[in-house]
Design a protein around this motif. Structure first.
Motif, PDB file in Angstrom:
ATOM      1  N   PHE A 198       0.811  -1.212   0.000  1.00 34.57           N
ATOM      2  CA  PHE A 198       0.000   0.000   0.000  1.00 34.57           C
ATOM      3  C   PHE A 198       0.847   1.266   0.000  1.00 34.57           C
ATOM      4  O   PHE A 198       0.317   2.379  -0.003  1.00 34.57           O
ATOM      5  N   GLY A 199       2.154   1.117   0.051  1.00 36.92           N
ATOM      6  CA  GLY A 199       3.048   2.265   0.106  1.00 36.92           C
ATOM      7  C   GLY A 199       3.531   2.591   1.496  1.00 36.92           C
ATOM      8  O   GLY A 199       4.153   3.640   1.720  1.00 36.92           O
ATOM      9  N   GLY A 200       3.262   1.702   2.464  1.00 37.76           N
ATOM     10  CA  GLY A 200       3.691   1.929   3.832  1.00 37.76           C
ATOM     11  C   GLY A 200       5.093   1.423   4.086  1.00 37.76           C
ATOM     12  O   GLY A 200       5.788   0.938   3.187  1.00 37.76           O
ATOM     13  N   GLY A 201       5.514   1.497   5.345  1.00 39.29           N
ATOM     14  CA  GLY A 201       6.868   1.105   5.694  1.00 39.29           C
ATOM     15  C   GLY A 201       7.041  -0.373   5.935  1.00 39.29           C
ATOM     16  O   GLY A 201       8.161  -0.879   5.923  1.00 39.29           O
ATOM     17  N   GLY A 202       5.923  -1.076   6.214  1.00 37.29           N
ATOM     18  CA  GLY A 202       6.004  -2.502   6.459  1.00 37.29           C
ATOM     19  C   GLY A 202       6.552  -2.874   7.822  1.00 37.29           C
ATOM     20  O   GLY A 202       6.928  -4.026   8.049  1.00 37.29           O
ATOM     21  N   PHE A 203       6.592  -1.912   8.753  1.00 34.01           N
ATOM     22  CA  PHE A 203       7.073  -2.191  10.104  1.00 34.01           C
ATOM     23  C   PHE A 203       5.903  -2.624  10.983  1.00 34.01           C
ATOM     24  O   PHE A 203       4.771  -2.751  10.528  1.00 34.01           O
ATOM     25  N   SER A 204       6.174  -2.828  12.258  1.00 38.06           N
ATOM     26  CA  SER A 204       5.115  -3.187  13.195  1.00 38.06           C
ATOM     27  C   SER A 204       4.441  -1.932  13.728  1.00 38.06           C
ATOM     28  O   SER A 204       4.920  -0.807  13.530  1.00 38.06           O
ATOM     29  N   PHE A 205       3.328  -2.135  14.444  1.00 43.78           N
ATOM     30  CA  PHE A 205       2.639  -1.001  15.048  1.00 43.78           C
ATOM     31  C   PHE A 205       3.473  -0.385  16.172  1.00 43.78           C
ATOM     32  O   PHE A 205       3.238   0.769  16.548  1.00 43.78           O
ATOM     33  N   LEU A 206       4.434  -1.124  16.701  1.00 39.33           N
ATOM     34  CA  LEU A 206       5.264  -0.583  17.769  1.00 39.33           C
ATOM     35  C   LEU A 206       6.052   0.632  17.300  1.00 39.33           C
ATOM     36  O   LEU A 206       6.287   1.565  18.077  1.00 39.33           O
ATOM     37  N   GLU A 207       6.472   0.644  16.034  1.00 37.82           N
ATOM     38  CA  GLU A 207       7.182   1.812  15.509  1.00 37.82           C
ATOM     39  C   GLU A 207       6.256   3.026  15.465  1.00 37.82           C
ATOM     40  O   GLU A 207       6.659   4.152  15.789  1.00 37.82           O
ATOM     41  N   THR A 208       5.011   2.799  15.076  1.00 34.86           N
ATOM     42  CA  THR A 208       4.043   3.897  15.056  1.00 34.86           C
ATOM     43  C   THR A 208       3.774   4.402  16.463  1.00 34.86           C
ATOM     44  O   THR A 208       3.674   5.617  16.700  1.00 34.86           O
ATOM     45  N   ALA A 209       3.674   3.485  17.417  1.00 32.62           N
ATOM     46  CA  ALA A 209       3.472   3.877  18.818  1.00 32.62           C
ATOM     47  C   ALA A 209       4.656   4.682  19.325  1.00 32.62           C
ATOM     48  O   ALA A 209       4.497   5.664  20.066  1.00 32.62           O
ATOM     49  N   LEU A 210       5.851   4.285  18.933  1.00 33.51           N
ATOM     50  CA  LEU A 210       7.058   5.012  19.340  1.00 33.51           C
ATOM     51  C   LEU A 210       7.023   6.451  18.824  1.00 33.51           C
ATOM     52  O   LEU A 210       7.363   7.391  19.553  1.00 33.51           O
ATOM     53  N   VAL A 211       6.609   6.627  17.574  1.00 39.60           N
ATOM     54  CA  VAL A 211       6.502   7.977  17.015  1.00 39.60           C
ATOM     55  C   VAL A 211       5.513   8.802  17.831  1.00 39.60           C
ATOM     56  O   VAL A 211       5.766   9.977  18.146  1.00 39.60           O
ATOM     57  N   ALA A 212       4.377   8.197  18.179  1.00 35.85           N
ATOM     58  CA  ALA A 212       3.381   8.921  18.975  1.00 35.85           C
ATOM     59  C   ALA A 212       3.958   9.355  20.313  1.00 35.85           C
ATOM     60  O   ALA A 212       3.697  10.467  20.791  1.00 35.85           O
ATOM     61  N   GLN A 213       4.753   8.501  20.937  1.00 37.22           N
ATOM     62  CA  GLN A 213       5.375   8.873  22.212  1.00 37.22           C
ATOM     63  C   GLN A 213       6.289  10.078  22.059  1.00 37.22           C
ATOM     64  O   GLN A 213       6.256  11.002  22.880  1.00 37.22           O
ATOM     65  N   GLU A 214       7.100  10.080  21.023  1.00 31.90           N
ATOM     66  CA  GLU A 214       8.046  11.182  20.846  1.00 31.90           C
ATOM     67  C   GLU A 214       7.317  12.479  20.466  1.00 31.90           C
ATOM     68  O   GLU A 214       7.727  13.564  20.897  1.00 31.90           O
ATOM     69  N   LEU A 215       6.271  12.387  19.680  1.00 35.41           N
ATOM     70  CA  LEU A 215       5.501  13.583  19.347  1.00 35.41           C
ATOM     71  C   LEU A 215       4.795  14.118  20.584  1.00 35.41           C
ATOM     72  O   LEU A 215       4.671  15.338  20.767  1.00 35.41           O
ATOM     73  N   ASN A 220     -10.160   1.994  18.672  1.00 32.34           N
ATOM     74  CA  ASN A 220      -9.221   1.535  19.699  1.00 32.34           C
ATOM     75  C   ASN A 220      -7.775   1.801  19.305  1.00 32.34           C
ATOM     76  O   ASN A 220      -6.927   2.026  20.170  1.00 32.34           O
ATOM     77  N   LEU A 221      -7.492   1.777  18.014  1.00 31.46           N
ATOM     78  CA  LEU A 221      -6.146   2.142  17.581  1.00 31.46           C
ATOM     79  C   LEU A 221      -5.865   3.618  17.899  1.00 31.46           C
ATOM     80  O   LEU A 221      -4.770   3.958  18.347  1.00 31.46           O
ATOM     81  N   VAL A 222      -6.860   4.471  17.686  1.00 25.34           N
ATOM     82  CA  VAL A 222      -6.699   5.882  18.036  1.00 25.34           C
ATOM     83  C   VAL A 222      -6.513   6.029  19.547  1.00 25.34           C
ATOM     84  O   VAL A 222      -5.677   6.822  20.010  1.00 25.34           O
ATOM     85  N   ARG A 223      -7.282   5.282  20.326  1.00 20.11           N
ATOM     86  CA  ARG A 223      -7.102   5.311  21.781  1.00 20.11           C
ATOM     87  C   ARG A 223      -5.660   4.948  22.150  1.00 20.11           C
ATOM     88  O   ARG A 223      -5.047   5.575  23.023  1.00 20.11           O
ATOM     89  N   THR A 224      -5.127   3.927  21.502  1.00 21.57           N
ATOM     90  CA  THR A 224      -3.773   3.476  21.804  1.00 21.57           C
ATOM     91  C   THR A 224      -2.740   4.540  21.449  1.00 21.57           C
ATOM     92  O   THR A 224      -1.776   4.767  22.198  1.00 21.57           O
ATOM     93  N   LEU A 225      -2.925   5.207  20.322  1.00 21.63           N
ATOM     94  CA  LEU A 225      -1.997   6.271  19.943  1.00 21.63           C
ATOM     95  C   LEU A 225      -2.088   7.449  20.912  1.00 21.63           C
ATOM     96  O   LEU A 225      -1.067   8.043  21.278  1.00 21.63           O
ATOM     97  N   LEU A 226      -3.299   7.802  21.329  1.00 27.57           N
ATOM     98  CA  LEU A 226      -3.460   8.873  22.324  1.00 27.57           C
ATOM     99  C   LEU A 226      -2.764   8.502  23.634  1.00 27.57           C
ATOM    100  O   LEU A 226      -2.144   9.350  24.284  1.00 27.57           O
ATOM    101  N   ALA A 227      -2.863   7.224  24.025  1.00 23.20           N
ATOM    102  CA  ALA A 227      -2.204   6.768  25.240  1.00 23.20           C
ATOM    103  C   ALA A 227      -0.692   6.886  25.111  1.00 23.20           C
ATOM    104  O   ALA A 227       0.001   7.287  26.050  1.00 23.20           O
ATOM    105  N   ASN A 228      -0.154   6.547  23.945  1.00 26.28           N
ATOM    106  CA  ASN A 228       1.284   6.676  23.738  1.00 26.28           C
ATOM    107  C   ASN A 228       1.715   8.137  23.751  1.00 26.28           C
ATOM    108  O   ASN A 228       2.772   8.469  24.292  1.00 26.28           O
ATOM    109  N   GLU A 229       0.929   9.013  23.147  1.00 22.51           N
ATOM    110  CA  GLU A 229       1.231  10.446  23.220  1.00 22.51           C
ATOM    111  C   GLU A 229       1.267  10.920  24.666  1.00 22.51           C
ATOM    112  O   GLU A 229       2.168  11.659  25.079  1.00 22.51           O
ATOM    113  N   ALA A 230       0.266  10.511  25.443  1.00 21.80           N
ATOM    114  CA  ALA A 230       0.188  10.934  26.842  1.00 21.80           C
ATOM    115  C   ALA A 230       1.378  10.400  27.642  1.00 21.80           C
ATOM    116  O   ALA A 230       1.935  11.100  28.494  1.00 21.80           O
TER     117      ALA A 230
END
Length: 367
Positions: A61-78, A227-237
């Protein structure tokens, strides 16, 4: 279970943290907040150069092909940097297209969302927007080519979005589906609104007979997106809470009172210790939620609700204690602690407050 990122992920975190400290320090965040709360330059860099919206999206689809953990990590740093970019809402829109869209929709819609040329907004403005009795928008006309009418308040980054993913009652009125809506189309009026969190702007979206494209009404898939949005919000927090603890400890070491650093006082030690304990507890839940999201297992719904509630509560406690550690200056506009306190209080009600999440969790576990 070991709740930690691996060596490669930590290296990625370090690179991202350096980038944000150089391109989007808090001085820059304040400037952007005064201009409308959207750092378009940083977002384009993160999206086009680093591909952060689609790190966990398959390469086909044009994505990075990594796991969701990488996306969660980005949310934490942002979250740590309070970077005012539409990461969470765009990722929610991407997940909606992936989960509910047709192959044609995925082919045509995803590339722009993934490279940052199109800003997406998952237009959830309340705690139960995907419930039949609480939907604020309704679809009418031909179910395959419907028109939408309604009003959504407090849509995050709605004023800069190009594409809205809107929950609305289907024409029959017996279910809620997600629809793709061009934010610049006729019949769509978006108005920026004042936001308590200066780094997460909101807007009102008024829709009158606007043409839309249906994604789907499968409640399981819609629940996964929420729930994915909830998880990203939790990582941001969680990221913001860690930054707050670092800020409090640094200030406590430097601020001298009665010829001693205030960090030597027991009351200050206790506040910092309380913050550290809350962060450790939240980290385990948030990391487990990210792992469940990556595996897409049966526990994800319950853990995502727990993560959002616990991380939100953790950030509120840490942000409040940080102001107390800073004393009188902590309340002033010139000091940074209030920015994190604003983020904490604005994060609490998104997708429902802690009381709502407690009730939701009770329903999910059958008590």
């Amino acid at each position: 279970m070991y709740f930690a990122f691996d060596e490669d992920q930590e290296e990625f975190r370090s690179s991202l943290r350096r980038l944000l400290s150089e391109r989007a320090p808090l001085t820059r965040v304040r400037e952007v907040a005064e201009e409308g709360g959207h750092d378009g330059e940083t977002w384009r860099l993160l999206a086009s150069n680093m591909g952060v919206p689609g790190l966990h999206v398959a390469e086909k689809f044009g994505g990075g092909g990594f796991s969701f953990l990488e996306t969660a990590l980005v949310a934490q740093e942002l979250g740590r940097a309070l970077t005012p970019v539409p990461m969470v809402t765009t990722t929610g829109a991407i997940e909606a297209v992936l989960r509910l869209g047709t192959e044609e929709q995925q082919t045509t819609v995803l590339p722009g969302l993934l490279d940052g040329s199109v800003i997406g907004a998952l237009a959830l403005s309340g705690s139960d927007d995907t419930a039949v009795g609480a939907a604020k928008v309704r679809a009418t006309g031909d179910p395959s080519a419907p028109s939408l009418t309604g009003r959504l308040d407090y849509v995050t980054f709605g004023h800069v979005a190009d594409l809205l993913v809107v929950p609305a009652l289907v024409p029959a009125g017996d279910a809620v589906a997600l629809y793709l809506l061009d934010a610049h189309a006729s019949g769509v009026h978006v108005t920026a609104q004042p936001s308590l969190d200066l780094t997460r702007p909101v807007a009102t979206v008024e829709i009158v007979d606007a043409d839309a494209r249906v994604l789907g009404a499968d409640p399981v898939s819609i629940g996964r997106v929420v729930n994915l949005v909830r998880t990203l919000l939790a990582n941001e927090a969680l990221g913001a809470a860690e930054a707050v603890l670092d800020m409090a400890v640094s200030y406590a070491k430097q601020r001298v009172q009665f010829n001693r650093p205030i960090g030597s006082f027991q009351a200050i030690k206790h506040k910092c210790a309380d913050m550290a304990i809350a962060i450790d507890a939240a980290q385990a839940t948030v990391m487990y939620a990210a792992m469940c999201a990556d595996q897409d297992n049966d526990e994800f719904a319950r853990v995502a609700v727990m993560a959002k509630a616990q991380a939100s509560e953790c950030l509120t406690l840490c942000a409040a204690h940080n102001i107390q550690v800073h004393g009188g200056i902590g309340f002033t506009w010139e000091a940074d602690p209030h920015l994190y306190f604003r983020r904490a209080k604005a994060t609490e009600p998104i997708l429902g407050n802690n009381a709502h999440h407690t009730e939701l969790l009770a329903d999910l576990v059958g008590i």
